[in-house]
Design a protein around this motif. Structure first.
Motif, short mmCIF file in Angstrom:
data_model
loop_
_atom_site.label_atom_id
_atom_site.label_comp_id
_atom_site.label_asym_id
_atom_site.label_seq_id
_atom_site.Cartn_x
_atom_site.Cartn_y
_atom_site.Cartn_z
N ARG A 22 0.93 -1.26 -0.08
CA ARG A 22 0.06 -0.11 0.17
C ARG A 22 0.89 1.35 -0.17
O ARG A 22 0.69 2.17 -0.72
CB ARG A 22 -1.04 -0.08 1.25
N ILE A 23 1.96 1.07 0.76
CA ILE A 23 2.76 2.35 0.92
C ILE A 23 3.64 2.75 -0.49
O ILE A 23 3.77 3.64 -1.03
CB ILE A 23 3.97 2.32 2.14
N LEU A 24 4.08 1.43 -1.17
CA LEU A 24 4.73 1.71 -2.44
C LEU A 24 3.90 2.09 -3.37
O LEU A 24 4.14 2.70 -4.29
CB LEU A 24 4.83 0.16 -2.84
N LEU A 25 2.43 1.59 -3.45
CA LEU A 25 1.40 2.23 -4.42
C LEU A 25 1.27 3.54 -4.15
O LEU A 25 1.31 4.37 -5.24
CB LEU A 25 0.17 1.53 -4.35
N TRP A 26 1.13 4.08 -2.87
CA TRP A 26 1.10 5.55 -2.78
C TRP A 26 2.36 6.57 -3.08
O TRP A 26 2.10 7.07 -3.85
CB TRP A 26 0.82 5.59 -1.08
N ALA A 27 3.45 5.82 -2.69
CA ALA A 27 4.66 6.62 -3.28
C ALA A 27 4.92 6.57 -4.90
O ALA A 27 5.27 7.57 -5.14
CB ALA A 27 5.84 5.88 -2.51
N MET A 28 4.79 5.35 -5.34
CA MET A 28 4.86 5.22 -6.65
C MET A 28 3.84 6.23 -7.75
O MET A 28 4.12 6.92 -8.54
CB MET A 28 4.36 4.04 -7.18
N GLY A 29 2.51 6.22 -7.06
CA GLY A 29 1.63 7.14 -7.90
C GLY A 29 2.04 8.52 -7.67
O GLY A 29 2.00 9.25 -8.76
N ILE A 30 2.36 8.98 -6.40
CA ILE A 30 2.99 10.43 -6.43
C ILE A 30 4.24 10.75 -7.31
O ILE A 30 4.19 11.81 -7.97
CB ILE A 30 3.29 10.77 -5.00
N ALA A 31 5.23 9.80 -7.24
CA ALA A 31 6.36 9.92 -7.86
C ALA A 31 6.03 9.99 -9.44
O ALA A 31 6.59 10.73 -10.38
CB ALA A 31 7.27 8.81 -7.62
N LEU A 32 5.25 9.20 -9.84
CA LEU A 32 4.90 9.01 -11.45
C LEU A 32 4.12 10.40 -11.84
O LEU A 32 4.53 11.00 -12.94
CB LEU A 32 4.06 7.96 -11.74
N ALA A 33 3.13 10.89 -11.09
CA ALA A 33 2.55 11.87 -11.32
C ALA A 33 3.42 13.17 -11.51
O ALA A 33 3.38 14.25 -12.22
CB ALA A 33 1.30 11.98 -10.49
N ALA A 34 4.19 13.31 -10.45
CA ALA A 34 5.14 14.39 -10.13
C ALA A 34 6.02 14.46 -11.37
O ALA A 34 6.22 15.53 -11.81
CB ALA A 34 5.73 14.56 -8.87
N ALA A 35 6.69 13.29 -11.49
CA ALA A 35 7.76 13.22 -12.77
C ALA A 35 7.38 13.50 -14.11
O ALA A 35 7.70 14.21 -14.80
CB ALA A 35 8.34 11.68 -12.68
N SER A 36 5.96 13.18 -14.11
CA SER A 36 5.48 13.46 -15.65
C SER A 36 5.09 14.82 -15.76
O SER A 36 5.11 15.70 -16.60
CB SER A 36 4.06 12.49 -15.77
N TYR A 37 4.62 15.36 -14.51
CA TYR A 37 4.08 16.97 -14.64
C TYR A 37 5.41 17.68 -15.03
O TYR A 37 5.51 18.84 -15.54
CB TYR A 37 3.69 17.37 -13.27
N PHE A 38 6.68 17.46 -14.28
CA PHE A 38 7.75 18.12 -14.52
C PHE A 38 8.64 17.91 -15.44
O PHE A 38 9.32 18.71 -16.02
CB PHE A 38 8.57 18.11 -13.05
#
Length: 85
Positions: free
Chosen positions: A14-30
């Motif tokens: 669950r923690i991995l999904l949460w962290a990967m989701g934030i990282a993927l969204a932020a990396a895609s945005y920037f």
């Protein structure tokens, strides 16, 4: 190492999904632009939402990834239903 534990995702997953989701969204945005940025942010938000859903289900002691519905469905079968099969 089990991913599904007692009808829900394991805490580490669950923690991995949460962290990967934030990282993927932020990396895609920037880092991306155009349609790739949009797709990356949407996929990241879906992964983040899945982790959040599983965490909230855990706090409420729900089992969203359990197969108990099959047991309930079998309990409603009648003898007529079994003979027709």
């Amino acid at each position: 190492m089990k991913i599904i534990n007692n009808g829900n995702f394991a805490p580490w997953f669950r923690i991995l999904l949460w962290a990967m989701g934030i990282a993927l969204a932020a990396a895609s945005y920037f880092l991306l632009s155009g349609i790739e940025e949009f797709v990356g942010v949407v996929v990241g938000m879906i992964v983040l939402a899945t982790g959040t859903y599983a965490e909230r289900a855990n706090m409420l002691h729900l089992k969203p990834f359990d197969n108990s519905y099959e047991k309930a469905r079998k309990s409603y079968e009648t003898k007529v239903d079994e003979e027709e099969k």
